[in-house]
Design a protein around this motif. Structure first.
Motif, PDB file in Angstrom:
ATOM      1  N   ILE A 152       0.397   2.369   6.689  1.00  0.00           N
ATOM      2  CA  ILE A 152       1.410   1.472   7.277  1.00  0.00           C
ATOM      3  C   ILE A 152       0.976   0.007   7.169  1.00  0.00           C
ATOM      4  O   ILE A 152      -0.170  -0.342   7.473  1.00  0.00           O
ATOM      5  CB  ILE A 152       1.656   1.797   8.764  1.00  0.00           C
ATOM      6  N   GLN A 153       1.910  -0.808   6.724  1.00  0.00           N
ATOM      7  CA  GLN A 153       1.712  -2.264   6.638  1.00  0.00           C
ATOM      8  C   GLN A 153       3.110  -2.904   6.677  1.00  0.00           C
ATOM      9  O   GLN A 153       4.092  -2.259   6.358  1.00  0.00           O
ATOM     10  CB  GLN A 153       1.036  -2.608   5.305  1.00  0.00           C
ATOM     11  N   THR A 154       3.186  -4.151   7.099  1.00  0.00           N
ATOM     12  CA  THR A 154       4.493  -4.833   7.045  1.00  0.00           C
ATOM     13  C   THR A 154       4.629  -5.467   5.667  1.00  0.00           C
ATOM     14  O   THR A 154       3.922  -6.439   5.350  1.00  0.00           O
ATOM     15  CB  THR A 154       4.602  -5.882   8.165  1.00  0.00           C
ATOM     16  N   PHE A 155       5.498  -4.888   4.843  1.00  0.00           N
ATOM     17  CA  PHE A 155       5.617  -5.325   3.445  1.00  0.00           C
ATOM     18  C   PHE A 155       6.010  -6.812   3.374  1.00  0.00           C
ATOM     19  O   PHE A 155       5.564  -7.549   2.521  1.00  0.00           O
ATOM     20  CB  PHE A 155       6.672  -4.501   2.694  1.00  0.00           C
ATOM     21  N   ALA A 156       6.836  -7.258   4.311  1.00  0.00           N
ATOM     22  CA  ALA A 156       7.357  -8.643   4.257  1.00  0.00           C
ATOM     23  C   ALA A 156       6.226  -9.666   4.280  1.00  0.00           C
ATOM     24  O   ALA A 156       6.373 -10.784   3.784  1.00  0.00           O
ATOM     25  CB  ALA A 156       8.301  -8.877   5.423  1.00  0.00           C
ATOM     26  N   VAL A 157       5.086  -9.300   4.851  1.00  0.00           N
ATOM     27  CA  VAL A 157       3.960 -10.258   4.965  1.00  0.00           C
ATOM     28  C   VAL A 157       2.664  -9.703   4.366  1.00  0.00           C
ATOM     29  O   VAL A 157       1.617 -10.353   4.443  1.00  0.00           O
ATOM     30  CB  VAL A 157       3.720 -10.662   6.442  1.00  0.00           C
ATOM     31  N   ASN A 158       2.757  -8.496   3.767  1.00  0.00           N
ATOM     32  CA  ASN A 158       1.541  -7.866   3.188  1.00  0.00           C
ATOM     33  C   ASN A 158       0.367  -7.895   4.154  1.00  0.00           C
ATOM     34  O   ASN A 158      -0.776  -8.179   3.778  1.00  0.00           O
ATOM     35  CB  ASN A 158       1.113  -8.603   1.899  1.00  0.00           C
ATOM     36  N   ASN A 159       0.719  -7.659   5.432  1.00  0.00           N
ATOM     37  CA  ASN A 159      -0.308  -7.734   6.469  1.00  0.00           C
ATOM     38  C   ASN A 159       0.128  -6.847   7.630  1.00  0.00           C
ATOM     39  O   ASN A 159       1.100  -6.103   7.497  1.00  0.00           O
ATOM     40  CB  ASN A 159      -0.460  -9.215   6.910  1.00  0.00           C
ATOM     41  N   LEU A 160      -0.613  -6.934   8.738  1.00  0.00           N
ATOM     42  CA  LEU A 160      -0.265  -6.114   9.900  1.00  0.00           C
ATOM     43  C   LEU A 160       0.475  -6.931  10.941  1.00  0.00           C
ATOM     44  O   LEU A 160       0.078  -8.068  11.260  1.00  0.00           O
ATOM     45  CB  LEU A 160      -1.539  -5.526  10.523  1.00  0.00           C
ATOM     46  N   THR A 161       1.556  -6.368  11.451  1.00  0.00           N
ATOM     47  CA  THR A 161       2.296  -6.963  12.580  1.00  0.00           C
ATOM     48  C   THR A 161       2.408  -5.868  13.647  1.00  0.00           C
ATOM     49  O   THR A 161       2.056  -4.707  13.406  1.00  0.00           O
ATOM     50  CB  THR A 161       3.726  -7.375  12.144  1.00  0.00           C
ATOM     51  N   ILE A 162       2.941  -6.247  14.792  1.00  0.00           N
ATOM     52  CA  ILE A 162       3.030  -5.249  15.875  1.00  0.00           C
ATOM     53  C   ILE A 162       3.928  -4.075  15.478  1.00  0.00           C
ATOM     54  O   ILE A 162       3.704  -2.938  15.922  1.00  0.00           O
ATOM     55  CB  ILE A 162       3.515  -5.909  17.197  1.00  0.00           C
ATOM     56  N   ASN A 163       4.899  -4.328  14.579  1.00  0.00           N
ATOM     57  CA  ASN A 163       5.755  -3.220  14.114  1.00  0.00           C
ATOM     58  C   ASN A 163       4.927  -2.052  13.572  1.00  0.00           C
ATOM     59  O   ASN A 163       5.273  -0.885  13.771  1.00  0.00           O
ATOM     60  CB  ASN A 163       6.684  -3.709  12.998  1.00  0.00           C
ATOM     61  N   ASP A 164       3.852  -2.372  12.873  1.00  0.00           N
ATOM     62  CA  ASP A 164       3.041  -1.327  12.250  1.00  0.00           C
ATOM     63  C   ASP A 164       2.387  -0.438  13.306  1.00  0.00           C
ATOM     64  O   ASP A 164       2.322   0.783  13.148  1.00  0.00           O
ATOM     65  CB  ASP A 164       1.981  -1.964  11.340  1.00  0.00           C
TER      66      ASP A 164
END
Ligand code: H2B
Length: 117
Positions: free
Chosen positions: A92-104
């Motif tokens: 799991i990763q947030t594709f929009a930012v190629n990083n981790l957000t709380i959504n993940d």
């Protein structure tokens, strides 16, 4: 300081400006999703990773369907790899930012729950 309970939170629509988590927040949220690993193998692109072992191939595909339902409901989606007849790897990763957000982390918590019922 109000602590977010990942299990009951909802994913928010994400885009390029979505807040990327600090390592401090990552470590804090990791405590709420035991069994998930922080994968930093890709430079500057951390991801969450967990492997689930199914009884057999059928069971693994059933798990994929449960994950599909959670992801569609949250409109936040994991990578799902059937890596063996009885092994399912979720990344799991947030594709929009190629990083981790709380959504993940919210998605990881809900995947854990949907597979434990
Ligand atoms: C608007 C909505 O947040 C986006 O289309 C979603 C869909 N699912 C997603 N899933 C993941 N993992 N990352 C995203 O950036 C993403 N964006």
């Amino acid at each position: 300081m109000q602590v977010v309970r990942l299990e009951t939170a909802q994913c928010q629509p994400c885009y390029s400006k979505t807040e990327v988590l600090t390592i401090h927040k990552i470590e804090e949220y990791l405590t709420q999703i035991p069994g998930w690993q922080l994968d930093t193998s890709k430079q500057d692109s951390p991801r969450l990773r967990r492997t689930f072992t199914g009884k057999d191939f059928n069971h693994c595909v059933d798990m994929v369907c449960k994950i599909r339902n959670v992801a569609q409901k949250e409109n936040h989606h994991p990578e799902i790899h059937l890596t063996s007849f009885n092994r399912l790897e979720v990344v799991i990763q947030t594709f929009a930012v190629n990083n981790l957000t709380i959504n993940d982390f919210i998605l990881a918590a809900k995947i854990t729950t949907c597979l434990s019922t």
